[in-house]
Design an enzyme around this catalytic site. Structure first.
Site, PDB file in Angstrom:
ATOM      1  N   LYS A  84     -31.352   9.008  -3.392  1.00 35.74           N
ATOM      2  CA  LYS A  84     -30.635   9.113  -4.620  1.00 35.74           C
ATOM      3  C   LYS A  84     -29.314   8.203  -4.400  1.00 35.74           C
ATOM      4  O   LYS A  84     -28.820   7.751  -3.464  1.00 35.74           O
ATOM      5  CB  LYS A  84     -30.121  10.635  -4.832  1.00 35.74           C
ATOM      6  N   TYR A 136     -37.247  14.294 -14.448  1.00 34.02           N
ATOM      7  CA  TYR A 136     -36.869  15.751 -14.280  1.00 34.02           C
ATOM      8  C   TYR A 136     -37.055  16.645 -15.601  1.00 34.02           C
ATOM      9  O   TYR A 136     -36.097  17.547 -15.916  1.00 34.02           O
ATOM     10  CB  TYR A 136     -35.266  15.519 -13.889  1.00 34.02           C
ATOM     11  N   PHE A 168     -27.511  22.434 -15.485  1.00 32.99           N
ATOM     12  CA  PHE A 168     -27.134  21.239 -14.999  1.00 32.99           C
ATOM     13  C   PHE A 168     -27.724  20.052 -15.154  1.00 32.99           C
ATOM     14  O   PHE A 168     -27.895  19.011 -14.500  1.00 32.99           O
ATOM     15  CB  PHE A 168     -27.134  21.427 -13.254  1.00 32.99           C
ATOM     16  N   ASN A 217     -27.482  15.503  -3.730  1.00 36.68           N
ATOM     17  CA  ASN A 217     -28.153  16.032  -2.251  1.00 36.68           C
ATOM     18  C   ASN A 217     -28.840  14.823  -1.663  1.00 36.68           C
ATOM     19  O   ASN A 217     -30.026  15.236  -0.831  1.00 36.68           O
ATOM     20  CB  ASN A 217     -28.825  17.049  -2.602  1.00 36.68           C
ATOM     21  N   HIS A 247     -34.843  13.170  -2.996  1.00 35.47           N
ATOM     22  CA  HIS A 247     -35.645  13.952  -3.595  1.00 35.47           C
ATOM     23  C   HIS A 247     -37.058  14.007  -3.007  1.00 35.47           C
ATOM     24  O   HIS A 247     -37.525  13.063  -2.614  1.00 35.47           O
ATOM     25  CB  HIS A 247     -35.799  13.571  -4.893  1.00 35.47           C
ATOM     26  N   GLU A 254     -45.388  11.829  -9.797  1.00 31.83           N
ATOM     27  CA  GLU A 254     -43.990  11.310  -9.546  1.00 31.83           C
ATOM     28  C   GLU A 254     -44.358   9.899  -8.744  1.00 31.83           C
ATOM     29  O   GLU A 254     -43.675   9.094  -9.093  1.00 31.83           O
ATOM     30  CB  GLU A 254     -43.166  12.011  -8.414  1.00 31.83           C
TER      31      GLU A 254
HETATM   32  P1  CMP Z   1     -34.093  17.766  -6.557  1.00 36.08           P
HETATM   33  O1  CMP Z   1     -34.742  18.159  -5.320  1.00 36.08           O
HETATM   34  O2  CMP Z   1     -34.178  16.093  -6.545  1.00 36.08           O
HETATM   35  O3  CMP Z   1     -34.707  18.613  -7.895  1.00 36.08           O
HETATM   36  C1  CMP Z   1     -33.662  18.841  -8.702  1.00 36.08           C
HETATM   37  C2  CMP Z   1     -32.455  18.269  -8.597  1.00 36.08           C
HETATM   38  O4  CMP Z   1     -31.426  18.968  -9.302  1.00 36.08           O
HETATM   39  C3  CMP Z   1     -31.858  18.708  -7.237  1.00 36.08           C
HETATM   40  O5  CMP Z   1     -32.500  18.051  -6.378  1.00 36.08           O
HETATM   41  C4  CMP Z   1     -30.535  18.291  -7.448  1.00 36.08           C
HETATM   42  O6  CMP Z   1     -30.174  17.035  -7.413  1.00 36.08           O
HETATM   43  C5  CMP Z   1     -30.069  18.916  -8.792  1.00 36.08           C
HETATM   44  N1  CMP Z   1     -29.616  20.507  -8.677  1.00 36.08           N
HETATM   45  C6  CMP Z   1     -30.323  21.598  -8.428  1.00 36.08           C
HETATM   46  N2  CMP Z   1     -29.538  22.645  -8.519  1.00 36.08           N
HETATM   47  C7  CMP Z   1     -28.336  22.221  -9.064  1.00 36.08           C
HETATM   48  C8  CMP Z   1     -27.383  22.969  -9.538  1.00 36.08           C
HETATM   49  N3  CMP Z   1     -27.022  24.100  -9.343  1.00 36.08           N
HETATM   50  N4  CMP Z   1     -26.119  22.202  -9.850  1.00 36.08           N
HETATM   51  C9  CMP Z   1     -26.377  20.733 -10.051  1.00 36.08           C
HETATM   52  N5  CMP Z   1     -27.538  20.296  -9.790  1.00 36.08           N
HETATM   53  C10 CMP Z   1     -28.599  20.820  -8.978  1.00 36.08           C
END
Ligand code: CMP
Length: 131
Positions: free
Chosen positions: A3, A43, A51, A106, A109, A120
């Site tokens: 990311k 997404y 979020f 984070n 993905h 995907e």
């Molecule tokens: P990912 O595994 O790519 O799947 C959905 C994404 O949404 C996740 O990783 C984070 O980047 C984001 N995400 C999930 N939970 C939250 C949250 N509580 N607040 C903000 N972003 C979130």
């Protein structure tokens, strides 16, 4: 995907090294930036979440690395390698523990099922880009 946060922080090489050292074969890979429309589509499952706007803004703010990985038990093993969505809860040594900042930014993905991995992968790559 690697990311935008992990790309900005210079972690592409270290993350790819962990992925290949864990036995994954890279069968497709590209460096690209998602448009707002791309991120909304990728997404879409999260579009009712509070979020969602933040997620789309984050995922489009800079380039990402997209890849298709191959391995026996790939979905489960990749999720173990990257760790929990929230890096505060991720196990020691996982990609998110090492390189993610918080639950939103984070670092990586991973697909959550073989069916979603197909969807995907097809989102990012044409058939002729998969080797
Ligand atoms: P990912 O595994 O790519 O799947 C959905 C994404 O949404 C996740 O990783 C984070 O980047 C984001 N995400 C999930 N939970 C939250 C949250 N509580 N607040 C903000 N972003 C979130």
């Amino acid at each position: 995907m690697i990311k935008p946060d992990a790309v900005e922080n210079g972690h592409i090489g270290a993350i790819l090294e962990k992925i290949t050292a864990a036995g994954f074969k890279i069968v497709a890979m590209k460096y690209t930036q998602l448009s707002v429309r791309d991120a909304q589509e990728f997404y879409a499952i999260h579009k009712e979440r509070p979020f969602f706007g933040e997620l789309v803004e984050f995922m489009t703010r800079g380039p990402i690395v997209a890849a298709i990985l191959e391995k026996d038990n790939a979905v489960e093993d990749f999720r173990a390698l990257i760790g929990a969505t929230n890096p505060a809860e991720a196990a020691e040594g996982t990609v998110r523990k090492l390189y993610a900042s918080n639950i939103a930014e984070n670092a990586v993905h991973g697909s959550d099922s073989d069916a979603n991995a197909q969807i995907e992968g097809a989102f990012h790559f044409a058939g002729r880009e998969v080797y």
